[in-house]
Write a protein that holds these residues in place. Structure first.
Motif, PDB file in Angstrom:
ATOM      1  N   LYS A 180      19.858  38.930 -24.965  1.00 47.52           N
ATOM      2  CA  LYS A 180      18.995  37.969 -25.370  1.00 47.52           C
ATOM      3  C   LYS A 180      17.710  37.923 -26.260  1.00 47.52           C
ATOM      4  O   LYS A 180      16.828  37.078 -26.599  1.00 47.52           O
ATOM      5  CB  LYS A 180      18.417  36.852 -24.339  1.00 47.52           C
ATOM      6  N   ASN A 181      17.548  39.237 -26.672  1.00 48.75           N
ATOM      7  CA  ASN A 181      16.377  39.571 -27.607  1.00 48.75           C
ATOM      8  C   ASN A 181      15.121  38.988 -27.094  1.00 48.75           C
ATOM      9  O   ASN A 181      14.209  38.639 -27.613  1.00 48.75           O
ATOM     10  CB  ASN A 181      16.483  39.107 -28.801  1.00 48.75           C
ATOM     11  N   THR A 182      15.032  39.256 -25.816  1.00 54.96           N
ATOM     12  CA  THR A 182      13.823  38.641 -25.029  1.00 54.96           C
ATOM     13  C   THR A 182      13.075  39.600 -23.912  1.00 54.96           C
ATOM     14  O   THR A 182      13.842  40.319 -23.286  1.00 54.96           O
ATOM     15  CB  THR A 182      14.106  37.355 -24.475  1.00 54.96           C
ATOM     16  N   VAL A 183      11.754  39.628 -24.160  1.00 57.00           N
ATOM     17  CA  VAL A 183      10.860  40.547 -22.984  1.00 57.00           C
ATOM     18  C   VAL A 183      10.226  39.490 -22.236  1.00 57.00           C
ATOM     19  O   VAL A 183       9.783  38.468 -22.517  1.00 57.00           O
ATOM     20  CB  VAL A 183      10.217  41.606 -23.601  1.00 57.00           C
ATOM     21  N   TYR A 184      10.092  39.958 -21.059  1.00 53.70           N
ATOM     22  CA  TYR A 184       9.354  38.870 -20.065  1.00 53.70           C
ATOM     23  C   TYR A 184       8.091  39.701 -19.288  1.00 53.70           C
ATOM     24  O   TYR A 184       8.309  40.942 -19.063  1.00 53.70           O
ATOM     25  CB  TYR A 184      10.471  38.526 -18.912  1.00 53.70           C
ATOM     26  N   ARG A 244       1.204  43.593  -9.438  1.00 56.06           N
ATOM     27  CA  ARG A 244       1.079  42.271  -9.430  1.00 56.06           C
ATOM     28  C   ARG A 244       1.900  41.680 -10.631  1.00 56.06           C
ATOM     29  O   ARG A 244       2.633  40.502 -10.711  1.00 56.06           O
ATOM     30  CB  ARG A 244      -0.505  41.850  -9.717  1.00 56.06           C
ATOM     31  N   PHE A 245       2.026  42.583 -11.831  1.00 57.00           N
ATOM     32  CA  PHE A 245       2.755  41.898 -13.070  1.00 57.00           C
ATOM     33  C   PHE A 245       4.151  42.763 -13.041  1.00 57.00           C
ATOM     34  O   PHE A 245       4.053  44.024 -12.655  1.00 57.00           O
ATOM     35  CB  PHE A 245       1.730  42.369 -14.450  1.00 57.00           C
ATOM     36  N   THR A 246       5.263  42.164 -13.701  1.00 56.23           N
ATOM     37  CA  THR A 246       6.423  42.978 -13.819  1.00 56.23           C
ATOM     38  C   THR A 246       6.928  42.506 -15.269  1.00 56.23           C
ATOM     39  O   THR A 246       7.055  41.657 -15.672  1.00 56.23           O
ATOM     40  CB  THR A 246       7.220  42.609 -12.757  1.00 56.23           C
ATOM     41  N   ILE A 247       7.079  43.474 -16.034  1.00 60.14           N
ATOM     42  CA  ILE A 247       7.821  43.496 -17.199  1.00 60.14           C
ATOM     43  C   ILE A 247       9.350  43.846 -17.124  1.00 60.14           C
ATOM     44  O   ILE A 247       9.865  44.606 -16.421  1.00 60.14           O
ATOM     45  CB  ILE A 247       7.241  44.559 -18.162  1.00 60.14           C
ATOM     46  N   SER A 248      10.081  42.958 -17.947  1.00 66.94           N
ATOM     47  CA  SER A 248      11.459  43.101 -17.744  1.00 66.94           C
ATOM     48  C   SER A 248      11.779  42.768 -19.234  1.00 66.94           C
ATOM     49  O   SER A 248      11.269  42.183 -20.048  1.00 66.94           O
ATOM     50  CB  SER A 248      12.255  42.445 -16.919  1.00 66.94           C
ATOM     51  N   ARG A 249      13.504  43.076 -19.751  1.00 65.33           N
ATOM     52  CA  ARG A 249      13.771  42.624 -20.776  1.00 65.33           C
ATOM     53  C   ARG A 249      15.254  42.417 -20.950  1.00 65.33           C
ATOM     54  O   ARG A 249      15.933  43.039 -20.053  1.00 65.33           O
ATOM     55  CB  ARG A 249      13.450  43.806 -21.918  1.00 65.33           C
TER      56      ARG A 249
END
Length: 127
Positions: A76-80, A67-72
């Motif tokens: 952009k120095n950002t994780v989602y 259900r969840f997905t992590i990415s980076r």
């Protein structure tokens, strides 16, 4: 020193989606693992998901797998954190965290492996 700022939380109905972002300061973002944890009222902080410094490895708690997905985006120095099919039990304050060692983490699941934490963003899922 690394500063983390989460955004994207809010109120959503069950079955809905949200995308959280965590913007990081500092030059070492691309060299450390990043994780998402959450804490519901009256409960301990729990691991949700984490991603390696390259983004090539990810791990999820069983409760969010599929259900969840992590990415980076290291540029952009950002994780989602993309959260789909949300359930009322996903209601919590969500925190992002940065690993305390460069190019190494002993356990993605352990809060003690993360040196820097954001202030948290509230996610509320209504039934």
């Amino acid at each position: 020193q690394v500063q983390l700022v989460e955004s994207g939380g809010g109120l959503v109905q069950a079955g809905g989606s949200l995308r959280l972002s965590c913007a990081a300061s500092g030059r070492t973002f691309g060299s450390v693992a990043m994780g998402w944890f959450r804490q519901a009222p009256g409960k301990e902080r729990e691991f949700v998901t984490a991603i390696s410094w390259t983004g090539g490895y990810t791990v999820y708690a069983d409760s969010v797998k599929g259900r969840f997905t992590i990415s980076r985006d290291n540029a952009k120095n950002t994780v989602y954190l993309q959260m789909n099919s949300l359930k009322p039990e996903d209601t919590a304050v969500y925190y992002c965290a940065a690993g305390k060692r460069l190019y190494y983490i002993n356990s993605y699941y352990e809060p003690a492996e993360y040196a820097y934490w954001g202030q948290g963003t509230q996610v509320t899922v209504s039934s």
